[in-house]
Structures are given as C-alpha cells and as structure tokens.
Design an enzyme around this catalytic site. Structure first.
Site, short mmCIF file in Angstrom:
data_model
loop_
_atom_site.label_atom_id
_atom_site.label_comp_id
_atom_site.label_asym_id
_atom_site.label_seq_id
_atom_site.Cartn_x
_atom_site.Cartn_y
_atom_site.Cartn_z
N HIS A 311 0.85 -1.18 0.00
CA HIS A 311 0.00 0.00 0.00
C HIS A 311 0.89 1.23 0.00
CE1 HIS A 311 -3.07 2.90 1.14
NE2 HIS A 311 -3.92 2.00 0.69
N ASP A 368 -7.85 -5.48 -0.10
CA ASP A 368 -8.35 -6.32 -1.20
C ASP A 368 -7.98 -7.79 -1.03
OD1 ASP A 368 -9.57 -4.30 -2.70
OD2 ASP A 368 -7.62 -3.62 -3.43
N1 CMC Z 1 4.39 -7.53 -4.64
C1 CMC Z 1 5.73 -7.50 -4.76
N2 CMC Z 1 6.48 -6.39 -4.62
C2 CMC Z 1 5.83 -5.25 -4.35
C3 CMC Z 1 4.44 -5.21 -4.21
C4 CMC Z 1 3.71 -6.40 -4.35
N3 CMC Z 1 2.39 -6.42 -4.22
N4 CMC Z 1 4.06 -3.93 -3.94
C5 CMC Z 1 5.18 -3.21 -3.92
N5 CMC Z 1 6.25 -4.00 -4.16
C6 CMC Z 1 7.65 -3.60 -4.14
C7 CMC Z 1 8.03 -2.82 -5.39
O1 CMC Z 1 8.46 -3.67 -6.43
C8 CMC Z 1 9.11 -1.92 -4.85
O2 CMC Z 1 10.27 -2.70 -4.72
P1 CMC Z 1 11.75 -2.03 -5.00
O3 CMC Z 1 11.89 -0.97 -3.94
O4 CMC Z 1 12.70 -3.16 -4.88
O5 CMC Z 1 11.67 -1.44 -6.38
C9 CMC Z 1 8.65 -1.59 -3.44
O6 CMC Z 1 7.84 -2.71 -3.05
C10 CMC Z 1 7.83 -0.31 -3.32
O7 CMC Z 1 6.75 -0.40 -4.24
P2 CMC Z 1 6.12 0.84 -5.00
O8 CMC Z 1 5.62 0.39 -6.33
O9 CMC Z 1 7.10 1.98 -4.98
O10 CMC Z 1 4.92 1.21 -4.05
P3 CMC Z 1 3.71 2.14 -4.41
O11 CMC Z 1 3.35 2.86 -3.17
O12 CMC Z 1 3.98 2.98 -5.61
O13 CMC Z 1 2.56 1.11 -4.82
C11 CMC Z 1 0.75 -0.41 -4.68
C12 CMC Z 1 1.53 0.72 -3.97
C13 CMC Z 1 -0.51 -0.71 -3.86
C14 CMC Z 1 0.31 0.08 -6.08
C15 CMC Z 1 1.67 -1.65 -4.79
O14 CMC Z 1 2.01 -2.12 -3.51
C16 CMC Z 1 1.01 -2.77 -5.60
O15 CMC Z 1 1.12 -2.77 -6.83
N6 CMC Z 1 0.31 -3.74 -4.93
C17 CMC Z 1 -0.40 -4.79 -5.63
C18 CMC Z 1 -1.76 -4.26 -6.11
C19 CMC Z 1 -2.73 -4.07 -4.98
O16 CMC Z 1 -2.90 -4.95 -4.14
N7 CMC Z 1 -3.43 -2.93 -5.01
C20 CMC Z 1 -4.48 -2.61 -3.99
C21 CMC Z 1 -4.02 -1.51 -3.09
S1 CMC Z 1 -5.05 -1.32 -1.62
C22 CMC Z 1 -6.61 -0.90 -2.16
C23 CMC Z 1 -6.70 0.23 -3.10
O17 CMC Z 1 -6.01 1.24 -3.02
O18 CMC Z 1 -7.54 0.14 -3.99
#
Ligand code: CMC
Length: 444
Positions: A311, A368
C-alpha cells in the site's frame, strides 16, 4: 494569506544563496506539512513529485490515516469501532455530514434511500446495448455519468441540494450495480423494495428470482455492511483524487463520481480485489505452489506483483485487512462454505510476512486481499468485485467532492510539469520531411 493551520514556524529553503521562509502547517492529528503555495511566485521554482509520493493536495477533515501504525479514522472515529457497531448507512451519513446521526436522522436518511431507489425506466434500456461480456465497471461509470442527464438540477447550485443529490446517488448506484449483474446474466430485474435495509435490499436485487425467492440471511447482511464500511473512505487515494480533480473544474457530481469509478477500476487500485481471487485460483490450479508466486513477486525482472499486498501509505498492517480477515472466517462458518482459496490466502500471508523482501518494503496484506473471498461466499461473481468496492467508496467520494466544492481555498486542480521535450526548432514543410527513426524522448 496565512493558512488557518499555520504553526507560526517556518522551514527555510535556500536556493542560489537566497533563503526563503516556507510556512509549516500542522493538522489536528499532528501531521506536518510545508506550505509551498507561494514557492513559484517567490522563487520561480516548482516542486517535482511524480506519483504524488510526498504531496498533499488539500486539507481535509474527513479521514485520518496513519500508515506506520495502521490507524484509520473516519471523522475522528476508529474504523474498528465503526465496523463493529454501525450500519453502512450510518457510516455514509457520518462521512457526508461529519457527525453520527441520531435515531431520527438515520431513519429519515434511510427513508430517502428507499424513496430514491428506482432509476428512470429509460435508463434500463441502456443495459441492453452493451456487448454481452461488457465490464461491469464500464457500465457503472457510464450509467452514473448518464444520471446527470436525468437529474439535471445538479448543474444549478449543487451545495443547496447536496443532501438530496448525495442520497439519490447512493441509492441509485446500488440499483444500477444489481441491475448490471442481472442483465449480464440475462435474468429478469428485481426492483428495489422499500421495506428492506440498504444492504438487504441490494442482496435481494442481486439474488432474488421468480423461480427461487432469496432468503435474506442477517449474517450475510451484517458482513456486507461491514465490508462496505471498511471501503467507505480512504482519504486522497487515486479514485478520490480523481473525483476531486475532475470536480475541481466545477463539473457536476455524477460526472466526477464517474471519473472516480474509472480510476477505481485499475488493477493497482480497486481492481486488485478481482485480481487477488484470479491469483489464488491460479495457485490452487497449480496444486497450491505459492512459493512460485512469492519468487516471481520478488524477482526484479518480473513485473508480477503479489496482488492484495502493499500500500502506498500503510507500511505496516492495513487495519481493514485484519477486520476483513476475521469477517471472512465468520462468513464462511455461518454459510457453511469451505473455500480452499481462504487456506491458500492464509498460507501466502504467513509466508510473505516471514520473508525479508516483504518485511523490508513494508508489504502487508491490504483491504483487497480477503474481500474477494467474502464476496465469493455470498455469491457475488468476481467481475462484480470492483463494483462492490465502488458501492462502498461512494459516500467517501461524495464527502470529498462536497468538501472540495465548499473549500474557501478551492482552485481548479492544475499541476505543473518540467518540460523535457525537444527545444524549440523550425517547422518542417511536408515536402521536406524525410522518414527516419524517431526515438521516444528519454526523460531520465
Ligand atoms: N508484490 C511485490 N512487490 C511489491 C508489491 C507487491 N504487491 N508492492 C510493492 N512492491 C515492491 C516494489 O516492487 C518496490 O520494490 P523495489 O523498492 O525493490 O523497487 C517496493 O515494493 C515499493 O513499491 P512501489 O511500487 O514503490 O509502491 P507504491 O506505493 O507505488 O505502490 C501499490 C503501492 C498498492 C500500487 C503496490 O504495492 C502494488 O502494486 N500492490 C499490488 C496491487 C494491490 O494490491 N493494489 C491494492 C491496493 S489497496 C486498495 C486500493 O487502493 O484500492
């Protein structure tokens, strides 16, 4: 103009030897921000923050979220207490009005939700003209936008009638959602009933049939109330920001909410609940080999992510996921459903929570991760999961739209950019242009 929440202190920014004071403001829960509204005027510089990782777009009095401790409050009330003690309609009232309703206020609100439940019969024809496998989120977004044509008074002075408009929207979206499902199945529509509560009415519209009347189960109604409450608001997330941004151009509420629905559809946002179940089904089909998925999620060269994990704000437990996990267990027991996906989800969580990769990055199950399993148990098909999220998030979106509209600091949302394209060059007439490899500009 000094902000109402100005602390009396300034941060200092030094650029090319000159120091500029920047007011520090503090929210009611101690959240601090540096007010840069005059930065460009004073210095000629803008700030650059792709993905708004560190940018506050507004001051808001609706929801407080503290990511490191996993705190979530609506209008000051802890999500745990609201989920335990309230109905979704009560929480919707709280979000819209800022206070918990009295018995009479709640009764009146519920009465209006019942009164506005029908949609114009002409709108029902719209459903017939979508292709058979149309995505429910696309239908929902189009239908909500269309409401502005059927209820055009919205374009006059929206805040004057906002209570009626908000109630109408919350009521009609429920009907549109249930009709979308019935139409997708080719089954007769079940109209809303005045005698049923909000969630019972929705379940009845979804599952009642001329050949098999639906028996309303109070435990299922209670689980649905809980799950909608948990989704009801989450401050400046992608869809809420979309509602505010679109609404900032002074477009009507229906069009703004329609934009929010489109944003929510994304698999990184609300669409994740559908993707989680698809992922768990894949794991089940591969004999529960979840290690493979953990490995893929950790591989920097693989775009795969463990859906339902991570998140932007929570870097520890998402308080909603704990409540949902418990509700999930309860619903499955009540309905005597045994779902192997729940076992896989729990094992996956256990493995991820003991893995350095996930711990280092603060990746925990989000809202989720377990919600889809409850929806499955209730009988809601997976292509409707994100519609359920929209149904829950609606009061939050409306509360933000209303707050934005009423904000004395309101301005049209219009971010700036740092231009990195070609420098000015002479125009080339058609006859002088030659075919060549055009490379995409390398912005970094
Ligand atoms: N699985 C594996 N690695 C992950 C994941 C994941 N679900 N989420 C983040 N990471 C890693 C990412 O690769 C990065 O690693 P590194 O620093 O080595 O490059 C690090 O964690 C930080 O990730 P980020 O992409 O910078 O984080 P963000 O804040 O931009 O993204 C997110 C947040 C929710 C989009 C992301 O965690 C994600 O894609 N999660 C899976 C999709 C998901 O479950 N979405 C629902 C979110 S909650 C409800 C809502 O908002 O609707």
């Amino acid at each position: 103009m000094k902000d109402k929440f100005f602390t009396g202190k300034n941060a200092e920014l030094t650029i090319e030897g000159k120091t500029y004071p920047l007011p520090i403001i503090e929210g009611t829960e101690g959240e601090r921000a540096i007010d840069i509204r005059d930065l460009r005027k004073d210095t000629g510089y803008i700030t650059l923050d792709s993905g708004y990782m560190n940018t506050g777009s507004c001051a808001s009095g609706i929801t407080y979220l503290e990511g490191s401790q996993g705190i979530l409050n609506y209008r000051g009330y802890a999500i745990e207490e609201l989920a335990e003690n309230c109905s979704f309609v009560e929480v919707a009232y709280l979000l819209l009005h800022g206070y918990l309703p009295t018995y009479d206020e709640l009764r009146h609100f519920s009465y209006l939700l019942g009164r506005f439940a029908l949609i114009h019969e002409d709108m029902i024809h719209f459903f017939d003209h979508f292709p058979p496998n149309a995505a429910p989120m696309a239908i929902l977004s189009s239908m909500v936008n269309s409401l502005s044509n059927f209820y055009p008074e919205m374009t006059e002075n929206p805040l004057e009638d906002i209570d009626i408009i908000a109630t109408r929207l919350i009521s009609k979206v429920r009907t549109i959602a249930a009709f979308t499902y019935k139409k997708s199945m080719g089954w007769p529509l079940v109209y809303p009933r005045h005698d049923l509560t909000y969630c019972a009415n929705f379940l009845n519209m979804m599952f009642d049939s001329p050949v098999k009347p639906y028996e309303i189960n109070p435990d299922v109604v209670s689980a649905l109330n809980k799950i909608l409450i948990l989704h009801a608001d989450h401050e400046q997330n992608c869809s809420t920001s979309a509602v505010r941004l679109v609404g900032s151009a002074r477009v009507n509420l229906y069009a703004s909410i329609s934009a929010g629905i489109s944003a929510l559809w994304g698999p990184l946002h609300g669409g994740a609940n559908q993707a989680v179940v698809a992922m768990l089904e894949d794991i089940y089909a591969s004999d529960g080999d979840y290690e493979k998925y953990i490995k893929k999620a950790k591989d920097p060269n693989d775009p795969f992510r463990l859906v339902g994990f991570g998140h932007r704000v929570y870097k520890s437990h998402d308080p909603r996921s704990r409540i949902i996990k418990k509700a999930c267990d309860e619903v499955l027991v009540t309905l005597k459903v045994s779902d192997p996906l729940l076992d896989i989800a729990k094992e996956l969580e256990e493995v991820a929570l003991n893995d350095e990769y996930f711990l280092e990055r603060g990746l925990y199950p989000n809202v989720d991760f377990y919600s889809g399993i409850i929806y499955r148990a209730i009988g809601i098909p997976s292509n409707m999961f994100t519609v359920m999220f929209a149904l829950g998030r609606l009061p939050g979106w409306i509360a933000h739209w209303k707050e934005m509209w009423d904000d004395p600091n309101w301005r049209i949302s219009r971010p700036r950019q740092v231009y990195v394209g070609p420098e000015h060059r002479p125009f080339i007439p058609m006859e002088d242009r030659v075919e060549e490899d055009h490379e995409e500009p390398d912005i970094y």
